[in-house]
Design a protein around this motif. Structure first.
Motif, PDB file in Angstrom:
ATOM      1  N   GLN A   5       0.830  -1.205   0.000  1.00 26.47           N
ATOM      2  CA  GLN A   5       0.000   0.000   0.000  1.00 26.47           C
ATOM      3  C   GLN A   5       0.866   1.257   0.000  1.00 26.47           C
ATOM      4  O   GLN A   5       0.539   2.253  -0.661  1.00 26.47           O
ATOM      5  N   LEU A   8       2.117   1.823  -3.486  1.00 23.23           N
ATOM      6  CA  LEU A   8       1.043   2.376  -4.319  1.00 23.23           C
ATOM      7  C   LEU A   8       0.843   3.863  -4.026  1.00 23.23           C
ATOM      8  O   LEU A   8       0.617   4.662  -4.951  1.00 23.23           O
ATOM      9  N   CYS A   9       0.913   4.245  -2.755  1.00 28.04           N
ATOM     10  CA  CYS A   9       0.784   5.660  -2.399  1.00 28.04           C
ATOM     11  C   CYS A   9       1.909   6.478  -3.012  1.00 28.04           C
ATOM     12  O   CYS A   9       1.697   7.594  -3.514  1.00 28.04           O
ATOM     13  N   ILE A  11       3.609   5.780  -5.745  1.00 27.99           N
ATOM     14  CA  ILE A  11       3.360   5.884  -7.189  1.00 27.99           C
ATOM     15  C   ILE A  11       2.297   6.942  -7.463  1.00 27.99           C
ATOM     16  O   ILE A  11       2.423   7.758  -8.395  1.00 27.99           O
ATOM     17  N   GLY A  12       1.233   6.943  -6.649  1.00 26.67           N
ATOM     18  CA  GLY A  12       0.170   7.927  -6.821  1.00 26.67           C
ATOM     19  C   GLY A  12       0.668   9.347  -6.640  1.00 26.67           C
ATOM     20  O   GLY A  12       0.312  10.252  -7.408  1.00 26.67           O
ATOM     21  N   VAL A  13       1.521   9.563  -5.649  1.00 26.74           N
ATOM     22  CA  VAL A  13       2.077  10.896  -5.408  1.00 26.74           C
ATOM     23  C   VAL A  13       2.978  11.325  -6.551  1.00 26.74           C
ATOM     24  O   VAL A  13       2.976  12.493  -6.964  1.00 26.74           O
ATOM     25  N   VAL A  15       2.723  10.435  -9.702  1.00 28.44           N
ATOM     26  CA  VAL A  15       1.843  10.806 -10.822  1.00 28.44           C
ATOM     27  C   VAL A  15       1.250  12.193 -10.597  1.00 28.44           C
ATOM     28  O   VAL A  15       1.265  13.052 -11.490  1.00 28.44           O
ATOM     29  N   PHE A  16       0.722  12.427  -9.405  1.00 26.46           N
ATOM     30  CA  PHE A  16       0.065  13.705  -9.109  1.00 26.46           C
ATOM     31  C   PHE A  16       1.073  14.851  -9.114  1.00 26.46           C
ATOM     32  O   PHE A  16       0.780  15.951  -9.587  1.00 26.46           O
ATOM     33  N   SER A  17       2.296  14.601  -8.582  1.00 26.71           N
ATOM     34  CA  SER A  17       3.307  15.654  -8.550  1.00 26.71           C
ATOM     35  C   SER A  17       3.759  16.043  -9.952  1.00 26.71           C
ATOM     36  O   SER A  17       4.077  17.212 -10.198  1.00 26.71           O
ATOM     37  N   GLN A  33       7.716  16.659  -4.913  1.00 27.90           N
ATOM     38  CA  GLN A  33       7.449  15.303  -4.423  1.00 27.90           C
ATOM     39  C   GLN A  33       7.800  15.172  -2.946  1.00 27.90           C
ATOM     40  O   GLN A  33       7.088  14.498  -2.188  1.00 27.90           O
ATOM     41  N   ILE A  40       1.317  13.827   2.670  1.00 28.54           N
ATOM     42  CA  ILE A  40       0.470  12.633   2.591  1.00 28.54           C
ATOM     43  C   ILE A  40       0.620  11.739   3.820  1.00 28.54           C
ATOM     44  O   ILE A  40      -0.301  10.990   4.176  1.00 28.54           O
TER      45      ILE A  40
END
Length: 272
Positions: A5, A8-9, A11-13, A15-17, A33, A40
């Motif tokens: 998890q 995954l967090c 990777i999500g950050v 992408v968003f950054s 980042q 986060i």
């Protein structure tokens, strides 16, 4: 599951950054980042997990340095290799020793090994800093080539020095002569191992493609597998996994020759 998890967090950050950075181009994406990573962790429900340092090295550092080495301008690196290596190895070690000795002298409660670990962490600059400096300052191509080559190798030398210092701090045993010998063996051994694997990989990729056995899936998985396999096997051989991935990244060349729709599709996906 918590570690998964956490990944995954991350990777999500990332992408968003990347999306956020488009609106603040003056701020380096890694800084965005770092800020988002700090934010986060305060979100309720964020996985309470810690990554094993070895997992962090193989999961993030190894493929990043591999890619950095693979994409560097080889011709500029060769022109300034001697100067880059003298800065990356000599200056990084000098910084580590200077910081370590001074910190230990000022605060004797900090062991010499722990102080050297701090010096090793502070010594290397990175490619992001070099790129930012190149945009702000009027640097010649040679100066930029020297700095980029130095930033590539000093990551490796700094990490190797850091690992030795941490090991000494944990075990409580530190002999400068023995540490220097082990450092040299790890450094040279890792570089030689990476070069050998790169030559084998070049032969394998060319052979598989020439025999028509290559598919997009097998090609991509082989390319992704290489830096992780390199790092793990090098560490098992007690040489530097970091130097192995850097040396291999410099010399490996993924075969792009051939014609036909399958070859073209594979090359496009591989580059992406």
């Amino acid at each position: 599951m918590e570690v998964f998890q956490l990944i995954l967090c991350i990777i999500g950050v990332v992408v968003f950054s990347s999306f956020i950075s488009r609106f603040i181009p003056k701020v380096s994406t890694p800084l965005v980042q770092i800020a988002m990573g700090a934010i986060i962790t305060q979100v309720p429900g964020f996985p309470n997990a810690s990554l094993n340092p070895e997992l962090f090295m193989v999961l993030f550092i190894a493929p990043l340095l591999y890619l950095e080495a693979h994409e560097i301008d080889k011709s500029e690196l060769l022109k300034s290799l001697k100067l880059s290596l003298s800065l990356a190895i000599g200056l990084a070690i000098a910084t580590m020793v200077a910081v370590g000795v001074v910190v230990h002298a000022v605060w004797p409660s900090v062991t010499l090994a722990a102080a050297l670990a701090l010096g090793a962490a502070l010594g290397p600059t990175d490619a992001v800093a070099v790129s930012s400096l190149g945009k702000e300052a009027s640097l010649s191509l040679r100066q930029l080539g020297v700095l980029k080559g130095e930033s590539l190798f000093n990551d490796a030398s700094g990490i190797v020095g850091f690992q030795f210092a941490i090991a000494a701090a944990i075990t409580g045993e530190f002999a400068i002569g023995r540490a220097a010998g082990e450092f040299a063996l790890s450094f040279i051994g890792g570089a030689v191992y990476g070069l050998v694997i790169a030559l084998l990989a070049n032969w394998l990729f060319e052979t598989v493609r020439s025999l028509g056995w290559e598919t997009t899936t097998t090609r991509i998985l082989m390319e992704l597998f290489l830096p992780f396999m390199l790092y793990l096997t090098a560490e098992e051989l007690h040489v530097s996994g970091i130097l192995a991935v850097v040396a291999s990244g410099l010399f490996v060349r993924f075969d792009r020759t051939g014609i036909g729709p399958n070859v073209a599709r594979t090359n496009i996906v591989s580059s992406s």
